[in-house]
Design a protein around this motif. Structure first.
Motif: not given
Length: 446
Positions: A159-160, A166-170, A151-152, A275-276
């Motif tokens: 940008l959060s 990005e975390v999900y994807h990686d 969480d942020i 976001v997209l």
């Protein structure tokens, strides 16, 4: 004394050494990705006060809370007439003041409010702990399971959301799970749809019904909406949106036409498009827009996420969203915007197991010293210490048992190499090492 069957509580599981090693692989992969984005670790208690938990997860969520009986005389506050009349609401509130945490987000919000003066905002945390839900156990759904949250809080910057996608994807890339789809929508878009339909006062009813779309289908969702006070025209117009086809851009265009000049809906579209577009700039192509994604939790106010497998072999393996006013529930006057995601660790484990992705993960030990003579134990200890100082895992068989027994243990234990240090090796000042897989033997200096 009656014999007790050694059986787990329904909906819970044990994890042996191999399962634990595999789960730790998942947890460590998630931790590393969160840490690479500047997240810090946090832990909260398993038990929370019920007034912290209730009313945060909607009508359906409150039914799934595990309540903990008060210690001592838990009936002392209960009126006899409530017991006789089976007034469950009154009885439960008097008997139970605490409950097991349902998720990690609400305890996180409580922690932030209690420690706000000491936190540097925005505050970014990850948390990996078990949660409990009184749900019906089935494949991929348990009553006790681990969540892995990030969480942020303390910023409205989108940008959060980009960072969390990005975390999900990686993470899923590093876990080698293919066919993952990160689905995105925005609660403001759903608010705009409700406004255009003339049912703004029934937004929660609408999202709860839509959230069941994958489970019960569009027709049953329509029936539920009718039962919740929607008219035939509203259900028909909404059903058109629930069955949209095409890619993300095509669906966005159709939703724009439907929303027209609705202000809250337009704001939701702007946030979603930001976001997209930024995620695409990072080369991440599996973020897709789905206007039927609702996530029926009351506290979401902006972008919402759900992670699915394209082949449909498992339910959701992740989800989250933005919650602009969550901390106000704990008396926080300053509005703190937050956004978070969660990984469904149990389901991720089952997916990886089904796909054979744990082949290189085991609870094996690198070396085991064969105990040739109990009188040589001091030397065995010195050898083991040297190997550990070089970064290897190693154990000593505890007694000078028969060779067959020691080798059988090594095989069952998954030992990769065994070390022989007998009289011949002592004279030569070497160690004899046998690779348990290939059977090859080599000598190295002691």
């Amino acid at each position: 004394m009656a014999t007790i069957k050694p059986q787990n509580a329904k909906g819970t599981r044990d994890f042996g050494p191999i399962e634990s090693a595999r789960r730790n692989h998942i947890f460590e992969t998630i931790k590393k990705k969160f840490q690479s984005h500047g997240f810090m670790p946090l832990e909260t208690p398993a038990v929370e006060n019920l007034n912290v938990l209730t009313g945060k997860y909607g009508e359906e969520g409150d039914k799934l809370l595990f309540r903990v009986l008060n210690s001592g005389d838990f009936l002392k506050k209960v009126k006899p007439e409530d017991l006789q009349e089976k007034n469950l609401g009154a009885v439960s509130s008097k008997m139970c003041e605490r409950g097991l945490r349902y998720d990690l987000t609400i305890p996180f919000a409580r922690y932030v409010c209690a420690n706000l003066n000491d936190l540097a905002l925005p505050f970014k945390r990850y948390q990996i702990q078990p949660v409990w839900r009184a749900d019906r156990p089935q494949k991929g759904r348990y009553r006790e399971f681990y969540q892995c949250d990030g969480d942020i809080i303390g910023t409205e910057s989108l940008l959060s959301e980009v960072s969390l996608v990005e975390v999900y994807h990686d993470v899923f890339k590093d876990l080698k799970i293919d066919g993952v789809e990160i689905v995105i929508n925005n609660r403001k878009i759903l608010q705009g749809i409700a406004s255009v339909l003339g049912v703004s006062d029934k937004l929660t009813d609408m999202t709860i019904a839509i959230d069941k779309l994958d489970k019960i289908g569009a027709e049953k969702v329509g029936e539920e909406l009718l039962n919740r006070g929607f008219n035939e025209d509203q259900v028909s117009r909404l059903s058109t949106l629930l069955t949209l086809e095409g890619n993300s851009d095509e669906k966005l265009a159709k939703i724009k036409d439907f929303l027209g000049e609705d202000e809250i809906g337009k704001l939701g579209l702007e946030e979603l498009e930001f976001v997209l577009s930024n995620v695409r700039e990072l080369g991440i192509e599996n973020l897709v827009f789905d206007p039927t994604l609702a996530r029926g939790l009351d506290y979401y106010t902006g972008c919402i996420f759900e992670v699915k497998l394209v082949d449909g072999s498992m339910g959701s393996i992740g989800g989250g969203g933005r919650y602009d006013d969550l901390t106000s529930m704990f008396g926080q006057k300053e509005k703190l915007s937050g956004v978070g995601i969660s990984f469904g660790a149990e389901r991720i484990y089952d997916v990886m197991l089904d796909r054979g992705l744990f082949e290189d993960i085991s609870a094996s030990v690198d070396y085991m010293i064969i105990n040739m003579d109990d009188n040589d134990q001091k030397e065995y200890l010195q050898i083991a210490r040297k190997f550990r100082s070089e970064g290897h895992s190693i154990e000593i068989y505890p007694t000078s048992a028969k060779m067959k027994k020691q080798m059988t243990y090594a095989n069952k234990r998954g030992v990769k190499n065994v070390i022989f240090y007998g009289e011949a090796e002592k004279e030569k000042g070497v160690l004899q090492i046998k690779d348990m897989l290939s059977g090859e033997q080599t000598e190295i200096s002691k």
